[in-house]
Motif scaffolding. Structure first.
Motif, PDB file in Angstrom:
ATOM      1  N   MET A   1       1.115  -1.167   0.410  1.00  0.00           N
ATOM      2  CA  MET A   1      -0.199  -0.268   0.197  1.00  0.00           C
ATOM      3  C   MET A   1       0.808   1.053   0.015  1.00  0.00           C
ATOM      4  SD  MET A   1      -2.924   1.421   2.821  1.00  0.00           S
ATOM      5  CE  MET A   1      -3.665  -0.217   3.016  1.00  0.00           C
ATOM      6  N   SER A   2       0.315   1.894  -0.977  1.00  0.00           N
ATOM      7  CA  SER A   2       1.355   3.618  -0.952  1.00  0.00           C
ATOM      8  C   SER A   2       1.224   4.411   0.335  1.00  0.00           C
ATOM      9  CB  SER A   2       1.025   4.326  -2.279  1.00  0.00           C
ATOM     10  OG  SER A   2      -0.517   4.746  -1.540  1.00  0.00           O
ATOM     11  N   SER A   3       2.034   4.805   0.495  1.00  0.00           N
ATOM     12  CA  SER A   3       2.403   5.080   2.217  1.00  0.00           C
ATOM     13  C   SER A   3       1.467   6.684   2.441  1.00  0.00           C
ATOM     14  CB  SER A   3       4.225   6.632   1.832  1.00  0.00           C
ATOM     15  OG  SER A   3       4.178   6.827   1.223  1.00  0.00           O
ATOM     16  N   THR A   4       1.195   7.581   0.542  1.00  0.00           N
ATOM     17  CA  THR A   4       0.205   8.897   0.653  1.00  0.00           C
ATOM     18  C   THR A   4      -1.758   7.730   1.025  1.00  0.00           C
ATOM     19  OG1 THR A   4       1.292   9.967  -0.904  1.00  0.00           O
ATOM     20  CG2 THR A   4      -1.046  10.483  -0.702  1.00  0.00           C
ATOM     21  N   ARG A   5      -1.472   7.165   0.526  1.00  0.00           N
ATOM     22  CA  ARG A   5      -2.863   6.089   0.545  1.00  0.00           C
ATOM     23  C   ARG A   5      -2.815   5.530   2.464  1.00  0.00           C
ATOM     24  NH1 ARG A   5      -5.573   1.214   0.766  1.00  0.00           N
ATOM     25  NH2 ARG A   5      -7.764   1.371  -0.501  1.00  0.00           N
ATOM     26  N   GLN A   6      -2.343   5.339   2.728  1.00  0.00           N
ATOM     27  CA  GLN A   6      -1.937   4.845   4.309  1.00  0.00           C
ATOM     28  C   GLN A   6      -2.263   5.972   5.116  1.00  0.00           C
ATOM     29  OE1 GLN A   6      -2.473   2.087   5.835  1.00  0.00           O
ATOM     30  NE2 GLN A   6      -2.387   3.024   7.047  1.00  0.00           N
ATOM     31  N   ARG A   7      -0.875   7.103   4.592  1.00  0.00           N
ATOM     32  CA  ARG A   7      -1.358   8.383   6.013  1.00  0.00           C
ATOM     33  C   ARG A   7      -2.681   8.755   5.085  1.00  0.00           C
ATOM     34  NH1 ARG A   7       2.695   9.842   2.905  1.00  0.00           N
ATOM     35  NH2 ARG A   7       1.513  12.119   2.168  1.00  0.00           N
ATOM     36  N   LEU A   8      -3.874   8.969   4.339  1.00  0.00           N
ATOM     37  CA  LEU A   8      -5.298   9.650   4.166  1.00  0.00           C
ATOM     38  C   LEU A   8      -5.698   8.408   5.485  1.00  0.00           C
ATOM     39  CD1 LEU A   8      -5.106   9.634   0.153  1.00  0.00           C
ATOM     40  CD2 LEU A   8      -5.602  11.314   2.069  1.00  0.00           C
ATOM     41  N   LEU A   9      -5.965   7.111   5.395  1.00  0.00           N
ATOM     42  CA  LEU A   9      -6.641   5.558   5.887  1.00  0.00           C
ATOM     43  C   LEU A   9      -6.219   6.606   7.250  1.00  0.00           C
ATOM     44  CD1 LEU A   9      -6.202   2.235   4.042  1.00  0.00           C
ATOM     45  CD2 LEU A   9      -8.342   4.295   4.149  1.00  0.00           C
ATOM     46  N   ASP A  10      -5.177   7.089   8.042  1.00  0.00           N
ATOM     47  CA  ASP A  10      -4.643   7.360   9.734  1.00  0.00           C
ATOM     48  C   ASP A  10      -5.830   8.439   9.511  1.00  0.00           C
ATOM     49  OD1 ASP A  10      -3.560   4.688   9.521  1.00  0.00           O
ATOM     50  OD2 ASP A  10      -1.937   5.773   8.904  1.00  0.00           O
ATOM     51  N   ALA A  11      -5.502   9.649   8.611  1.00  0.00           N
ATOM     52  CA  ALA A  11      -6.287  10.967   9.381  1.00  0.00           C
ATOM     53  C   ALA A  11      -7.068  11.076   9.096  1.00  0.00           C
ATOM     54  CB  ALA A  11      -5.493  11.708   8.036  1.00  0.00           C
ATOM     55  N   ALA A  12      -7.051  10.303   7.753  1.00  0.00           N
ATOM     56  CA  ALA A  12      -9.361   9.606   7.809  1.00  0.00           C
ATOM     57  C   ALA A  12     -10.113   9.352   8.882  1.00  0.00           C
ATOM     58  CB  ALA A  12      -9.868   8.979   6.416  1.00  0.00           C
ATOM     59  N   ARG A  13      -9.382   7.856   9.752  1.00  0.00           N
ATOM     60  CA  ARG A  13      -9.929   7.925  10.879  1.00  0.00           C
ATOM     61  C   ARG A  13     -10.558   8.205  12.263  1.00  0.00           C
ATOM     62  NH1 ARG A  13      -7.415   1.786  13.416  1.00  0.00           N
ATOM     63  NH2 ARG A  13      -7.568   1.136  10.920  1.00  0.00           N
ATOM     64  N   ASP A  14      -9.733   9.235  12.615  1.00  0.00           N
ATOM     65  CA  ASP A  14      -9.013  10.176  13.091  1.00  0.00           C
ATOM     66  C   ASP A  14     -10.175  11.060  12.921  1.00  0.00           C
ATOM     67  OD1 ASP A  14      -6.754   8.959  14.960  1.00  0.00           O
ATOM     68  OD2 ASP A  14      -5.590  10.805  14.184  1.00  0.00           O
ATOM     69  N   GLU A  15     -10.493  11.836  11.854  1.00  0.00           N
ATOM     70  CA  GLU A  15     -11.683  12.554  11.396  1.00  0.00           C
ATOM     71  C   GLU A  15     -13.006  11.825  11.455  1.00  0.00           C
ATOM     72  OE1 GLU A  15     -13.205  15.991   9.933  1.00  0.00           O
ATOM     73  OE2 GLU A  15     -10.722  15.718  11.408  1.00  0.00           O
ATOM     74  N   PHE A  16     -13.041  10.833  11.233  1.00  0.00           N
ATOM     75  CA  PHE A  16     -14.269  10.145  10.903  1.00  0.00           C
ATOM     76  C   PHE A  16     -14.911   9.920  12.009  1.00  0.00           C
ATOM     77  CE2 PHE A  16     -13.454   8.862   6.467  1.00  0.00           C
ATOM     78  CZ  PHE A  16     -14.412   9.659   5.796  1.00  0.00           C
ATOM     79  N   ALA A  17     -14.041   9.381  13.226  1.00  0.00           N
ATOM     80  CA  ALA A  17     -14.549   8.438  14.745  1.00  0.00           C
ATOM     81  C   ALA A  17     -14.596   9.615  15.426  1.00  0.00           C
ATOM     82  CB  ALA A  17     -12.799   8.291  15.411  1.00  0.00           C
ATOM     83  N   ALA A  18     -13.783  11.117  15.392  1.00  0.00           N
ATOM     84  CA  ALA A  18     -14.652  12.280  15.436  1.00  0.00           C
ATOM     85  C   ALA A  18     -15.986  13.021  15.501  1.00  0.00           C
ATOM     86  CB  ALA A  18     -13.105  13.563  15.671  1.00  0.00           C
ATOM     87  N   HIS A  19     -15.947  13.263  13.638  1.00  0.00           N
ATOM     88  CA  HIS A  19     -17.143  13.794  12.664  1.00  0.00           C
ATOM     89  C   HIS A  19     -17.959  13.202  12.343  1.00  0.00           C
ATOM     90  CE1 HIS A  19     -14.704  17.496  14.390  1.00  0.00           C
ATOM     91  NE2 HIS A  19     -13.420  16.683  13.788  1.00  0.00           N
ATOM     92  N   GLY A  20     -17.875  11.712  12.267  1.00  0.00           N
ATOM     93  CA  GLY A  20     -18.296  10.838  11.482  1.00  0.00           C
ATOM     94  C   GLY A  20     -18.412  11.288   9.569  1.00  0.00           C
ATOM     95  N   ILE A  21     -18.764  10.799   9.185  1.00  0.00           N
ATOM     96  CA  ILE A  21     -19.262  10.476   7.474  1.00  0.00           C
ATOM     97  C   ILE A  21     -19.935  12.062   7.278  1.00  0.00           C
ATOM     98  CG2 ILE A  21     -19.988   9.937   5.082  1.00  0.00           C
ATOM     99  CD1 ILE A  21     -20.621   6.637   6.361  1.00  0.00           C
ATOM    100  N   ALA A  22     -21.092  12.624   7.837  1.00  0.00           N
ATOM    101  CA  ALA A  22     -21.577  13.446   7.413  1.00  0.00           C
ATOM    102  C   ALA A  22     -20.256  14.387   8.165  1.00  0.00           C
ATOM    103  CB  ALA A  22     -22.924  13.999   7.991  1.00  0.00           C
TER     104      ALA A  22
END
Length: 197
Positions: A1-22
């Motif tokens: 997996m590319s490092s950019t894709r993984q960085r996006l997944l890691d960042a998204a995990r925190d953002e989605f956990a805090a705020h949900g999809i919407a």
């Protein structure tokens, strides 16, 4: 997996956990990952597909960390309890997913159902029973026992206060509180499972 894709997944995990999809913002995810937000669409196609990738990754980590139900099933529940204490974002993501999809099917439902079918089969083997609705309901109950104290920590604080919280209902993350809850959860699971099989 590319490092950019993984960085996006890691960042998204925190953002989605805090705020949900919407509530999650793609520009915030991109900024956390240190990339342009167009990279999100290039890798995932949409914010919802990024959320689904985050859920898939978090559930795969959970499966690797816990394994299938086998051996001492009450301690399996204890391991689930520990996992959710140490990895609280998974439950938050699952709650957001539930709120977002409501009673609609989640993406890739068949693959996810297969993962649970494997767990039901392993539980049936450990209990010496058939793979049936009763065994599936037992698994669902065991998962709930382990997750509920972490899903509603304020309620756990009200109902199971320790000397340090005097029943004020604030979420507790102290060792005494978790030791009490974990021990009770494991003992309860052991009693519930003693008549099975």
């Amino acid at each position: 997996m590319s490092s950019t894709r993984q960085r996006l997944l890691d960042a998204a995990r925190d953002e989605f956990a805090a705020h949900g999809i919407a509530g999650a913002r793609v520009d915030a995810i991109a900024a956390r990952a240190g990339v342009n937000k167009e990279r999100i669409y290039g890798y995932f196609g949409s914010k919802e597909k990024l959320f689904d990738a985050v859920i898939t990754e978090a559930k795969a980590e959970h499966a690797r960390g816990i394994g299938l139900p086998e051996g001492d099933l009450a301690e399996y529940v204890g391991r689930l309890y520990d996992y959710h204490r140490e990895h609280p974002l998974l439950l938050r993501l699952l709650l957001w997913e539930s709120l977002h999809y409501d009673d609609r099917p989640v993406p890739d439902a068949d693959r996810r159902a297969q993962g649970y079918d494997d767990k039901v089969a392993a539980l049936a083997e450990a209990l010496g029973t058939d793979v049936d609705r009763e065994t599936a309901a037992t698994l669902f109950t065991l998962l709930g026992l382990a997750a509920w104290p972490h899903t509603l920590p304020q309620l756990a604080g009200f109902l199971v206060p320790t000397g340090s919280d005097a029943g004020d209902g604030r979420a507790r993350d102290d060792e005494e509180h978790h030791a009490i809850l974990r021990a009770h959860t494991v003992a309860f699971a052991r009693r519930a499972l003693s008549g099975r099989g």
